[in-house]
Design an enzyme around this catalytic site. Structure first.
Site, mmCIF file in Angstrom:
data_model
loop_
_atom_site.group_PDB
_atom_site.id
_atom_site.type_symbol
_atom_site.label_atom_id
_atom_site.label_comp_id
_atom_site.label_asym_id
_atom_site.label_seq_id
_atom_site.Cartn_x
_atom_site.Cartn_y
_atom_site.Cartn_z
ATOM 1 N N CYS A 34 0.846 -1.198 0.000
ATOM 2 C CA CYS A 34 0.000 0.000 0.000
ATOM 3 C C CYS A 34 0.878 1.243 0.000
ATOM 4 O O CYS A 34 1.858 1.303 0.755
ATOM 5 C CB CYS A 34 -0.879 -0.012 1.253
ATOM 6 S SG CYS A 34 -2.050 1.344 1.302
ATOM 7 N N HIS A 41 -8.918 -4.133 -2.468
ATOM 8 C CA HIS A 41 -8.008 -3.338 -1.623
ATOM 9 C C HIS A 41 -8.463 -1.878 -1.575
ATOM 10 O O HIS A 41 -8.506 -1.266 -0.504
ATOM 11 C CB HIS A 41 -6.588 -3.459 -2.189
ATOM 12 C CG HIS A 41 -5.546 -2.646 -1.478
ATOM 13 N ND1 HIS A 41 -4.476 -3.200 -0.828
ATOM 14 C CD2 HIS A 41 -5.403 -1.294 -1.331
ATOM 15 C CE1 HIS A 41 -3.729 -2.239 -0.294
ATOM 16 N NE2 HIS A 41 -4.261 -1.073 -0.595
ATOM 17 N N GLU A 42 -8.828 -1.336 -2.749
ATOM 18 C CA GLU A 42 -9.202 0.091 -2.793
ATOM 19 C C GLU A 42 -10.553 0.338 -2.119
ATOM 20 O O GLU A 42 -10.725 1.349 -1.433
ATOM 21 C CB GLU A 42 -9.216 0.598 -4.237
ATOM 22 C CG GLU A 42 -7.890 0.493 -4.975
ATOM 23 C CD GLU A 42 -6.686 1.024 -4.209
ATOM 24 O OE1 GLU A 42 -6.841 1.938 -3.375
ATOM 25 O OE2 GLU A 42 -5.585 0.509 -4.424
ATOM 26 N N HIS A 97 -10.163 0.668 1.487
ATOM 27 C CA HIS A 97 -9.735 2.008 1.930
ATOM 28 C C HIS A 97 -10.940 2.923 2.206
ATOM 29 O O HIS A 97 -10.910 3.745 3.117
ATOM 30 C CB HIS A 97 -8.869 2.681 0.864
ATOM 31 C CG HIS A 97 -7.406 2.349 0.951
ATOM 32 N ND1 HIS A 97 -6.634 2.642 2.045
ATOM 33 C CD2 HIS A 97 -6.565 1.773 0.053
ATOM 34 C CE1 HIS A 97 -5.374 2.251 1.824
ATOM 35 N NE2 HIS A 97 -5.312 1.715 0.621
HETATM 36 NI NI NI Z 1 -3.633 0.902 -0.290
#
Ligand code: NI
Length: 171
Positions: free
Chosen positions: A98, A140-141, A144
């Site tokens: 990341c 993953h995004e 966030h």
């Molecule tokens: Ni990330």
């Protein structure tokens, strides 16, 4: 063109832990945000995804490059606005890294199949089916946007890798 500083876990975990709000359609801010996310992502050559909270904006917008696991060059960044994962499956191990946690990689479990709804950067609705690493990157995004980081999903606590060991890409 606006390259924005990346919010780092080390110095500002709280900003990365906030849940992001949906974007209102037709807002002028969205176009600027998409442009800033792309400019910032392109500044980091190994990176293949970036979410708005990583530049300090708590709105549900991400940019991703597809095809990062193929031999070809990944796609240019594309924006996804208000993404919703409507179905996800085929969980497999992968390496995660990341931009907000530079230099650290770990093994995580993420879906390698996904049906995703959202708005493209022209704010047209879409439904995509994503497979393989493309699904991993989007997962993953979207994490966030919910204040979740890859370090929350590691398979083996305290087993982290350096960039060389993981030969990884950063999302
Ligand atoms: Ni990330």
């Amino acid at each position: 063109m606006a390259i924005r500083p990346i919010v780092l876990y080390k110095t500002n975990e709280a900003a990365l832990r906030c849940k992001s709000e949906p974007v209102s359609v037709g807002s002028n801010r969205t176009r600027q945000l998409v442009s800033d996310l792309k400019d910032t992502l392109l500044r980091h050559p190994k990176a293949i995804g970036l979410a708005a909270p990583q530049i300090g904006v708590h709105l549900r917008v991400v940019v991703v490059c597809f095809g990062a696991d193929s031999r070809e060059k990944p796609s240019p960044p594309i924006a996804i606005i208000n993404p919703t994962i409507v179905e996800a499956g085929r969980e497999l191990l992968d390496y995660d890294g990341c931009l907000s946690i530079p230099g650290l990689y770990a093994e995580t479990v993420r879906p390698h199949f996904m049906r995703l709804e959202g708005l493209d950067e022209r704010e047209n609705p879409f439904e995509w089916t994503l497979e393989g690493f493309d699904a991993v990157v989007v997962h993953h995004e979207v994490d966030h946007l919910n204040g979740v980081l890859f370090i929350d999903r590691v398979t083996l606590p305290n087993r982290f890798y350096s960039e060389d060991e993981a030969a990884g890409v950063r999302v």
